[in-house]
Design an enzyme around this catalytic site. Sequence first.
Site, PDB file in Angstrom:
ATOM      1  N   HIS A   3      16.715  -6.647  -0.164  1.00 18.12           N
ATOM      2  CA  HIS A   3      17.124  -6.162   1.523  1.00 18.12           C
ATOM      3  C   HIS A   3      15.520  -8.023   1.694  1.00 18.12           C
ATOM      4  CE1 HIS A   3      13.077  -4.494   1.595  1.00 18.12           C
ATOM      5  NE2 HIS A   3      13.898  -3.363   0.260  1.00 18.12           N
ATOM      6  N   HIS A  45      12.145  -7.609   0.430  1.00 16.83           N
ATOM      7  CA  HIS A  45      12.029  -8.882  -0.207  1.00 16.83           C
ATOM      8  C   HIS A  45      11.843 -10.104  -0.428  1.00 16.83           C
ATOM      9  CE1 HIS A  45      13.956  -4.484  -2.376  1.00 16.83           C
ATOM     10  NE2 HIS A  45      12.719  -5.049  -2.334  1.00 16.83           N
ATOM     11  N   CYS A  70       4.013  10.603  -7.556  1.00 15.44           N
ATOM     12  CA  CYS A  70       5.079   9.952  -6.906  1.00 15.44           C
ATOM     13  C   CYS A  70       6.172   9.319  -7.130  1.00 15.44           C
ATOM     14  CB  CYS A  70       4.122   9.595  -5.461  1.00 15.44           C
ATOM     15  SG  CYS A  70       5.420   8.891  -4.659  1.00 15.44           S
ATOM     16  N   CYS A 119       5.927   5.697  -5.561  1.00 15.86           N
ATOM     17  CA  CYS A 119       4.671   4.392  -5.657  1.00 15.86           C
ATOM     18  C   CYS A 119       4.814   4.669  -8.010  1.00 15.86           C
ATOM     19  CB  CYS A 119       3.556   5.300  -5.479  1.00 15.86           C
ATOM     20  SG  CYS A 119       3.652   5.738  -3.736  1.00 15.86           S
ATOM     21  N   CYS A 153       3.204  12.394   0.717  1.00 12.56           N
ATOM     22  CA  CYS A 153       3.104  11.065   0.057  1.00 12.56           C
ATOM     23  C   CYS A 153       3.391  10.252   1.504  1.00 12.56           C
ATOM     24  CB  CYS A 153       3.649   9.689  -1.122  1.00 12.56           C
ATOM     25  SG  CYS A 153       3.688   8.376  -1.491  1.00 12.56           S
ATOM     26  N   HIS A 186       5.761   7.316   1.051  1.00  9.75           N
ATOM     27  CA  HIS A 186       7.471   7.444   0.507  1.00  9.75           C
ATOM     28  C   HIS A 186       8.010   8.950   1.411  1.00  9.75           C
ATOM     29  CE1 HIS A 186       5.919   4.547  -2.219  1.00  9.75           C
ATOM     30  NE2 HIS A 186       7.167   4.570  -2.224  1.00  9.75           N
ATOM     31  N   LYS A 224      11.063   0.661  11.261  1.00 14.75           N
ATOM     32  CA  LYS A 224      11.118  -0.263   9.527  1.00 14.75           C
ATOM     33  C   LYS A 224      12.351   0.371   9.031  1.00 14.75           C
ATOM     34  CE  LYS A 224       8.381   2.416   6.000  1.00 14.75           C
ATOM     35  NZ  LYS A 224       7.408   3.075   5.177  1.00 14.75           N
ATOM     36  N   LYS A 264      17.133   3.338   4.345  1.00 13.52           N
ATOM     37  CA  LYS A 264      17.964   3.801   4.308  1.00 13.52           C
ATOM     38  C   LYS A 264      18.411   5.143   4.915  1.00 13.52           C
ATOM     39  CE  LYS A 264      18.604   2.677  -0.996  1.00 13.52           C
ATOM     40  NZ  LYS A 264      18.317   2.944  -2.067  1.00 13.52           N
TER      41      LYS A 264
HETATM   42  N1  MSP Z   1       7.314  -3.548  -8.758  1.00  9.94           N
HETATM   43  C1  MSP Z   1       6.618  -3.627  -7.908  1.00  9.94           C
HETATM   44  C2  MSP Z   1       5.968  -4.513  -7.468  1.00  9.94           C
HETATM   45  C3  MSP Z   1       5.295  -4.824  -9.046  1.00  9.94           C
HETATM   46  S1  MSP Z   1       4.155  -6.340  -9.153  1.00  9.94           S
HETATM   47  C4  MSP Z   1       3.225  -6.014 -10.840  1.00  9.94           C
HETATM   48  C5  MSP Z   1       7.151  -3.115  -6.190  1.00  9.94           C
HETATM   49  N2  MSP Z   1       8.365  -2.792  -6.128  1.00  9.94           N
HETATM   50  S2  MSP Z   1       9.566  -2.653  -4.461  1.00  9.94           S
HETATM   51  O1  MSP Z   1      10.289  -3.557  -4.698  1.00  9.94           O
HETATM   52  O2  MSP Z   1       8.817  -1.459  -4.224  1.00  9.94           O
HETATM   53  O3  MSP Z   1       8.366  -4.619  -3.910  1.00  9.94           O
HETATM   54  C6  MSP Z   1       8.808  -5.831  -3.809  1.00  9.94           C
HETATM   55  C7  MSP Z   1       7.521  -6.372  -3.282  1.00  9.94           C
HETATM   56  O4  MSP Z   1       8.049  -6.183  -1.771  1.00  9.94           O
HETATM   57  C8  MSP Z   1       6.802  -5.921  -2.506  1.00  9.94           C
HETATM   58  O5  MSP Z   1       5.302  -6.752  -2.217  1.00  9.94           O
HETATM   59  C9  MSP Z   1       6.599  -5.263  -1.178  1.00  9.94           C
HETATM   60  O6  MSP Z   1       5.231  -4.826  -0.812  1.00  9.94           O
HETATM   61  C10 MSP Z   1       8.181  -6.172  -1.031  1.00  9.94           C
HETATM   62  N3  MSP Z   1       8.495  -5.223   0.197  1.00  9.94           N
HETATM   63  C11 MSP Z   1       9.427  -4.028   0.248  1.00  9.94           C
HETATM   64  N4  MSP Z   1       9.676  -3.868   1.445  1.00  9.94           N
HETATM   65  C12 MSP Z   1       8.984  -4.365   2.646  1.00  9.94           C
HETATM   66  C13 MSP Z   1       9.267  -4.867   3.680  1.00  9.94           C
HETATM   67  N5  MSP Z   1       9.985  -4.173   4.386  1.00  9.94           N
HETATM   68  N6  MSP Z   1       8.555  -5.795   4.456  1.00  9.94           N
HETATM   69  C14 MSP Z   1       8.241  -6.951   3.177  1.00  9.94           C
HETATM   70  N7  MSP Z   1       8.173  -6.481   1.998  1.00  9.94           N
HETATM   71  C15 MSP Z   1       7.953  -5.261   2.036  1.00  9.94           C
HETATM   72  O7  MSP Z   1       6.797  -2.378  -5.274  1.00  9.94           O
END
Ligand code: MSP
Length: 517
Positions: free
Chosen positions: A18, A21, A126, A129, A144, A147, A298, A301
């Site tokens: 999304h 990411h 959790c 997390c 949490c 979440h 925020k 889904k």
């Molecule tokens: N798998 C773990 C990270 C392991 S690193 C060794 C994880 N994955 S995640 O898919 O949940 O998130 C991946 C990255 O995307 C994280 O740095 C997270 O902060 C970032 N983001 C997820 N949602 C976000 C937003 N809405 N806005 C900005 N970044 C966000 O955590």
Amino acid sequence: MERFYITTAIDYVNGAPHIGHAYEKILTDVIYRHYTQRCDKTFFLTGTDEHGIKIQKTSKEQGMSEQDFCDMNAQKFKDTWKTLNVDYTKFIRTTDKEHEKVVQKIFQKLLDKGDIYKHSYTGLYCSGCEAFLSEKDLTEEGLCPDHKKKPEVVSEENYFFRLTKYKDAIIKHIKTNPDFIVPSFRANEVLNQLENIEDISVSRAKSNVSWNIPVLGDDEQGIYVWIDALSNYITALGYDPDGSSETFNTFWPADVHVIGKDILKFHSIYWIAILMALDLPLPKHILAHGWITIDQTKMSKSLGNVISPIGVLEAFNLDIPDPLRYYMASSAPCGKDGNYSDDDFKEKVNAHLANSMGNLLNRTLSMLVKYFAGDVNQEFLGKNELEQAAIDTIKAVKHHFDYFEVSEAAQKIIELVDITNKYVTDNAPWALAKDGQEEKCGIVLTNVLEVMCVITSLIYPFCPNIAKLMAEQLSFDLSIKLDDLTCKNLKAGHLIDKENIKPVFLRMDSELADKSK
Ligand code: MSP
């Protein structure tokens, strides 16, 4: 600076990428591309985090094997990064066999050293997390905080990592290296969290979680996600406790791990302790970016407001990702939360990239063709009233990138565009031409084009496709390093013909924007 190693967080593959990411990967790519303009050897690592209970559950719900499910979703991340021109050097997947083998060795090394030990434990887990939480971490309702779910009570015999052994050393490192955590205001949060740390569980019973890397010589236990996930930063380069690769020796330690603020604790405490236990040098910086909201809400889904970055490009009919890259990378000051909204996106990129920057180049080149047949005459080159502003901007942009202040750097570039636009308005080259002040008109146009070369180079990390189009029309060599960049980039002679002048970015018109709604 000779070499530069930058990493992103590796994304969980339980869904498609999304815009949150995408924000992180674009931000990292912009920093990476800037540093390719400053260093000879660079490495950009991204990838996917594929083990754990969440993947195990989601793949089951979809009637797929874990591996097939991971393969399918990892591909979506790769495809998205390709479309967004995220130019990573390597994409690691935690299910890569090489990674799994080295993680087992890392685990064994820590076990042999006595930093990992076995212990019976009851904790609050959790799955969002993928971590055990303490009572103190929970909300008043016992949920949490990230979440909004009640953690499960889990009783298991697990392996534990002696995090407490490294507590004092981590505190000392953070205090003596004020630029270790970026932005620095987050360092206090981490120091507070360090006050109460305990040893952490680094394995799960295979009977509860089967989708993970097995602990060597213990069929009952699997390595729990964080030690597996965090190690990607070194396994990807070829770290091996029995002898590492040339690439590892060249690039480790990382210059910067780019991550979201939600996972700062794992990076600035757990990861640092693991590296200390492995006797490895520590990363130089951890950049914790903020979160992207959608229309100030925020993303979730359940609210149905999860935005796909590819969806945005399609809705606005964009065939290059540059506008979205520019918008996302400049959406928030360093470390602060940012926001995406369709209207703001359209307005900002139309104003900055089309009206100000693109139009400036287009009309200056058109005037050069109209008044000078597209030629740059020798006598037009020389003293440039805009030179100081351009040189100051190069310095300021480098300075901002030294501190990973990406949106602040973008702002400086647009300020230079504005200064240059004002210079054109103030000097009115069309009026000079009309008055027969030919040389003065030529000098004004040439001065502007010299600055456009500087702008091209500086905007490249944000907008690589637009920069390429600009460079072609200016006959400017985009591969020039920033240390060598001056405001004397044009050569005397024929520059361009009318038919080769192309708009570098067209306004996203309201009809197209409406399509997205
Ligand atoms: N798998 C773990 C990270 C392991 S690193 C060794 C994880 N994955 S995640 O898919 O949940 O998130 C991946 C990255 O995307 C994280 O740095 C997270 O902060 C970032 N983001 C997820 N949602 C976000 C937003 N809405 N806005 C900005 N970044 C966000 O955590």
